[in-house]
Design a protein around this motif. Structure first.
Motif, PDB file in Angstrom:
ATOM      1  N   VAL A 196       0.839  -1.203   0.000  1.00  0.00           N
ATOM      2  CA  VAL A 196       0.000   0.000   0.000  1.00  0.00           C
ATOM      3  C   VAL A 196       0.874   1.252   0.000  1.00  0.00           C
ATOM      4  O   VAL A 196       1.804   1.366   0.800  1.00  0.00           O
ATOM      5  CB  VAL A 196      -0.939   0.022   1.222  1.00  0.00           C
ATOM      6  CG1 VAL A 196      -1.758   1.319   1.239  1.00  0.00           C
ATOM      7  CG2 VAL A 196      -1.855  -1.187   1.207  1.00  0.00           C
ATOM      8  N   LYS A 197       0.571   2.179  -0.907  1.00  0.00           N
ATOM      9  CA  LYS A 197       1.247   3.472  -0.943  1.00  0.00           C
ATOM     10  C   LYS A 197       0.232   4.573  -0.649  1.00  0.00           C
ATOM     11  O   LYS A 197      -0.899   4.530  -1.150  1.00  0.00           O
ATOM     12  CB  LYS A 197       1.882   3.732  -2.308  1.00  0.00           C
ATOM     13  CG  LYS A 197       3.066   2.842  -2.629  1.00  0.00           C
ATOM     14  CD  LYS A 197       3.662   3.213  -3.978  1.00  0.00           C
ATOM     15  CE  LYS A 197       4.876   2.352  -4.296  1.00  0.00           C
ATOM     16  NZ  LYS A 197       5.463   2.717  -5.608  1.00  0.00           N
ATOM     17  N   VAL A 198       0.650   5.542   0.148  1.00  0.00           N
ATOM     18  CA  VAL A 198      -0.212   6.690   0.436  1.00  0.00           C
ATOM     19  C   VAL A 198       0.552   7.968   0.147  1.00  0.00           C
ATOM     20  O   VAL A 198       1.779   8.018   0.262  1.00  0.00           O
ATOM     21  CB  VAL A 198      -0.710   6.689   1.899  1.00  0.00           C
ATOM     22  CG1 VAL A 198      -1.572   5.485   2.171  1.00  0.00           C
ATOM     23  CG2 VAL A 198       0.468   6.746   2.866  1.00  0.00           C
ATOM     24  N   VAL A 241      -4.293   6.911  -2.475  1.00  0.00           N
ATOM     25  CA  VAL A 241      -3.894   5.632  -1.906  1.00  0.00           C
ATOM     26  C   VAL A 241      -3.952   4.586  -3.007  1.00  0.00           C
ATOM     27  O   VAL A 241      -4.855   4.611  -3.854  1.00  0.00           O
ATOM     28  CB  VAL A 241      -4.801   5.229  -0.717  1.00  0.00           C
ATOM     29  CG1 VAL A 241      -6.257   5.127  -1.145  1.00  0.00           C
ATOM     30  CG2 VAL A 241      -4.323   3.927  -0.092  1.00  0.00           C
ATOM     31  N   TYR A 251      -2.793   0.252  -4.176  1.00  0.00           N
ATOM     32  CA  TYR A 251      -2.410  -1.089  -3.754  1.00  0.00           C
ATOM     33  C   TYR A 251      -1.873  -1.828  -4.963  1.00  0.00           C
ATOM     34  O   TYR A 251      -2.513  -1.839  -6.029  1.00  0.00           O
ATOM     35  CB  TYR A 251      -3.623  -1.830  -3.179  1.00  0.00           C
ATOM     36  CG  TYR A 251      -3.378  -3.309  -2.913  1.00  0.00           C
ATOM     37  CD1 TYR A 251      -2.817  -3.726  -1.709  1.00  0.00           C
ATOM     38  CD2 TYR A 251      -3.705  -4.263  -3.868  1.00  0.00           C
ATOM     39  CE1 TYR A 251      -2.586  -5.077  -1.464  1.00  0.00           C
ATOM     40  CE2 TYR A 251      -3.473  -5.617  -3.622  1.00  0.00           C
ATOM     41  CZ  TYR A 251      -2.918  -6.022  -2.424  1.00  0.00           C
ATOM     42  OH  TYR A 251      -2.682  -7.343  -2.184  1.00  0.00           O
ATOM     43  N   GLY A 287      -6.104   2.026  -7.417  1.00  0.00           N
ATOM     44  CA  GLY A 287      -5.922   3.180  -6.565  1.00  0.00           C
ATOM     45  C   GLY A 287      -7.036   4.194  -6.677  1.00  0.00           C
ATOM     46  O   GLY A 287      -7.895   4.124  -7.575  1.00  0.00           O
TER      47      GLY A 287
END
Length: 302
Positions: free
Chosen positions: A154-156, A176, A178, A186
């Motif tokens: 996961v990137k935020v 956000v 995935y 996203g």
């Protein structure tokens, strides 16, 4: 390929060791000939945004680094600068195990992590579908603070353009995403200060024989006008290069009028790892005039 200009290794002065610092130069130069949809004649221009980029990093110890980035935009066909000085970005910040925090003029979180993910052309050339299918408020904001972090798959990202100058409120952006194997999905959102609110969603899946992409975009202006868009696309390995194909559609949901219905196709051919040729063609059946467009471009990265 990035080239290291300066590398200051640990130097002992009176027994103290200084942390390593690096500055690198990179960028790209492109020139194109073509006619975008709505234009009446072909011209020499650029389609990717030629740029010269300086990136620097200093190891502060304990996993903490200080970083900076400067990206100047220019046009190869006439040598002019593009917009304000360092129109690409101008940032300084810190990074470590927590992620990164940067300050200055920079891309919004929604743009890099959602808005620009589905279009096979990345918003460039005559084939660009991003502005139709995904919707946009701001690509970059000045006087901004941005955080990026990765937590497993996961990137935020979150950014805030502070209320300065003519802006009446802050520009806030969040995204956000995935990623797992061939799949990435996203969501991104912009509260674009005086330029409306945007919500984008995307999904991409790499089948090997083709990378498929799907995107949705919704924008509501401060005046209450709502536009909804979507796009589908594919990038297909073909010979030494890749073919791209896609379709995007947008509708003014307030009036019920379809404003865009654009089909695009193109091919990108690598002359080397750093130099490529590409040709793209597109047609928007809803354009008021000059419904077709094309570009042929040569791009070199360094």
């Amino acid at each position: 390929m990035k080239k290291t200009l300066i590398a200051l290794a640990a130097v002992a002065v009176t027994g103290a060791a200084f942390a390593q610092s690096t500055v690198t130069l990179s960028g790209q130069l492109d020139v194109s000939y073509g006619k975008l949809i709505g234009e009446t004649k072909g011209t020499m221009s650029e389609v990717h945004g030629s740029r010269v980029r300086f990136l620097g990093s200093e190891d502060l110890g304990g996993g903490l680094k200080a970083n900076f980035g400067l990206e100047e935009r220019l046009r190869v066909d006439n040598g002019e600068a593009s917009g304000v000085r360092f129109n690409g970005y101008s940032t300084v910040g810190l990074s470590g195990g927590f992620g990164s925090v940067n300050f200055g003029r920079q891309y919004t979180a929604n743009f890099t992590n959602a808005n620009n993910k589905a279009d096979p052309w990345g918003g460039d050339t005559a084939g660009a579908l991003r502005a139709i299918g995904m919707q946009t408020t701001y690509v970059r904001t000045a006087n901004s603070v941005r955080y990026d972090g990765a937590f497993g798959p996961v990137k935020v990202a979150a950014s805030v353009g502070l209320k300065e100058g003519a802006a009446t409120k802050n520009d806030t952006s969040f995204a956000v995403s995935y990623a797992a194997g061939a799949l990435e999905v996203g969501l991104g959102q912009d509260n674009g200060a005086d330029n409306g609110d945007v919500l984008n969603a995307f999904a991409t899946y790499d089948l090997g024989v083709a990378k498929l992409a799907f995107g949705l975009g919704n924008k509501e202006t401060g005046a209450g006008v709502e536009t909804k868009g979507w796009l589908i696309g594919a990038t297909i390995p073909a010979g030494p290069g890749a073919a791209r194909v896609g379709y995007a559609r947008a509708k003014n949901d307030t009036t019920g009028v379809t404003t865009n219905a654009k089909f695009a196709i193109g091919y990108q051919y690598p002359l080397s790892k750093r130099t490529r040729l590409e040709a793209d063609f597109a047609r928007d059946s809803k354009a008021a005039a000059e419904k077709s467009g094309y570009t042929v471009a040569l791009t070199h990265t360094f």
